[in-house]
Design a protein around this motif. Structure first.
Motif: not given
Length: 480
Positions: A12-31
């Motif tokens: 799979s392709a995987k991604t994460m956007v991580f905000d080091a200031d707020t700690g927020e993160m979002s992850v996506r995954n696609r085969r």
């Protein structure tokens, strides 16, 4: 600061956007969409395009300050200087070189020499043997660039053909101490004319090119960190970086990795010695884990069956299951017999599909316990073990692991450990610290073995080990 992490995993392709200031993160995954019947052979440019497409979706609306990359060990593609393709990417499950390696392993002196120089075994997964196989197939690698998918991704994004010792340690062409490409290995195997990536530090960056920036919908010049291997990044993601810290990942394949002070070599040739982005690792890995479970589910229950439907049917009180050899994709550790085949032994007409499915779970765990015993014989009992991967989605399988190993295990607090490891490396490169409250301020759950099951699983492992010994390729038992 916002970090965009891009990972090209086995499936799979995987991604994460991580905000080091707020700690927020979002992850996506696609085969990944892979053409052809063999998913271990992939068009590297297609994989890159699919990863960039998911990255663009993930980065939309964010001001990205740093890009970090993760991918698999052991892949190989041959490229011209302009990065045009000469061969597809042959990922770690590809075993085209198995007959070549079987012949080489007959030379004990060469096998030991190679193992002690590189920390790798003579086995078809390693690019050094895939290169020789390609030459046998009529593809001359001289003058071409040998790289893996992650190095290709980095090169396409930055214009720089760079790797680092952590990623390169899985090629069979790097010196075991990580100090550089091993010219003696290359010359002995007739690969002196092959071009290899320039080695850089794991915290080095190069700027994003205009072409890659367009694909991602981002500004030109964003720094891109040299890629890390997902196995080594698992270690970083779980902060298992002190000697004696072991990570135990059970995903598509299975692997146990323990941080060490220096490269270590097994007298039985049963373990490997690679590098994480932060130092030496001793480990053992199996080719058959979640892929065998998927195979069993599809064949026994149908691909449309949800694993949650099978879970209630499993029971630790079921003790008359067949013995499953989890070598559908060949054997890595501990025996390194890439010609091994998997299947059921001691199967009777009375066995149901549930019996067979449960035996697959048991066989995988026994195989990994076999690896664990080799690792502990080499370096002692680890001070802690951190379990991660798809195994955690099955309470039965998770408890089975702890019961068979007979030790308490911590459950990884990271849902996407390797990509978290890539983000941590980005933090290290920019702030000087691996830690962040978003990853570290969480309660650790442990799995405790049931001591009343000790005799049951000791007997089960002894039975597995007996069948394993009898089915060594070329042995009388295997031919019977």
């Amino acid at each position: 600061m916002k970090i965009l992490a891009l990972e090209a995993s086995t499936t799979s392709a995987k991604t994460m956007v991580f905000d080091a200031d707020t700690g927020e993160m979002s992850v996506r995954n696609r085969r990944f969409e892979v053409e052809g019947p063999d998913t271990a052979v992939r068009e590297g440019d297609s994989i890159y395009a699919q990863l960039m497409a998911l990255g663009r979706e993930s980065a939309a609306g964010h001001q990205i300050d740093l890009i970090v990359l993760s991918g698999t060990w052991h892949g190989l593609t041959l490229r011209r200087a302009d990065l045009s393709s000469v061969s597809p990417v042959m990922e770690w499950p590809y075993t085209g070189a198995q007959d070549l390696c079987a012949k080489l392993r007959q030379d004990d002196e060469l096998t030991w020499w190679f193992y002690e120089r590189t920390g790798c075994m003579v086995n078809a997964i390693y690019p050094v043997f895939k290169l020789q196989y390609l030459r046998e197939q009529g593809i001359d690698p001289d003058g071409l660039i040998a790289m893996d998918q992650s190095t290709l991704n980095f090169a396409r994004m930055t214009g720089e053909i760079w790797s680092n010792p952590a990623l390169a340690s899985g090629t069979g062409m790097l010196r075991a101490d990580g100090t550089g490409w091993d010219t003696e290995v290359l010359e002995r195997f007739g690969l002196g004319g092959v071009r290899l990536p320039e080695l850089h530090e794991t915290t080095d960056t190069a700027p994003l090119t205009a072409e890659a920036a367009t694909l991602l919908g981002l500004p030109v010049g964003i720094p891109v960190l040299t890629p890390g291997p997902d196995g080594g990044l698992n270690q970083v993601g779980d902060l298992a970086i002190e000697p004696g810290d072991m990570t135990f990942s059970m995903g598509t394949s299975g692997a146990l990795r323990v941080a060490t002070r220096h490269p270590s070599f097994s007298p039985t040739l049963s373990t490997w010695s690679y590098r994480s982005p932060l130092g030496a690792l001793s480990g053992a890995a199996t080719s058959g884990c979640g892929n065998c479970v998927d195979w069993a589910r599809d064949r026994l229950f149908g691909a449309s069956t949800d694993y949650a439907e099978i879970e209630p049917l499993l029971s630790a009180d079921r003790v008359d299951t067949p013995v499953f050899m989890p070598f559908l994709f060949g054997e890595r550790s501990p025996g390194w017999q890439d010609q091994r085949r998997g299947g059921f032994l001691d199967l009777t007409p009375q066995h149901s599909r549930v019996d067979m499915y449960q035996s697959v779970l048991e066989g995988i765990v026994y195989s990994l316990f076999h690896c664990y015993k080799e690792l502990t014989a080499l370096g002692g009992v680890p001070r802690r073990i951190i379990l991660s991967g798809g195994v955690l989605s099955s309470p039965f399988w998770t408890q089975l692991v702890a019961d068979v190993f007979g030790v308490e295990m911590q459950v990884s607090t990271q849902q996407h450990t390797s990509i978290v490891g890539a983000v941590r490396m980005g933090l290290l490169a920019t702030t000087g610290s691996l830690k962040h409250p978003a990853f570290d301020d969480t309660e650790v759950r442990t799995i405790t073995p049931r001591l009343e099951r000790r005799a049951q699983y000791d007997a089960g492992f002894a039975r597995y080990l007996d069948r394993y010994t009898r089915t060594v390729p070329g042995s009388e038992g295997a031919r019977a």
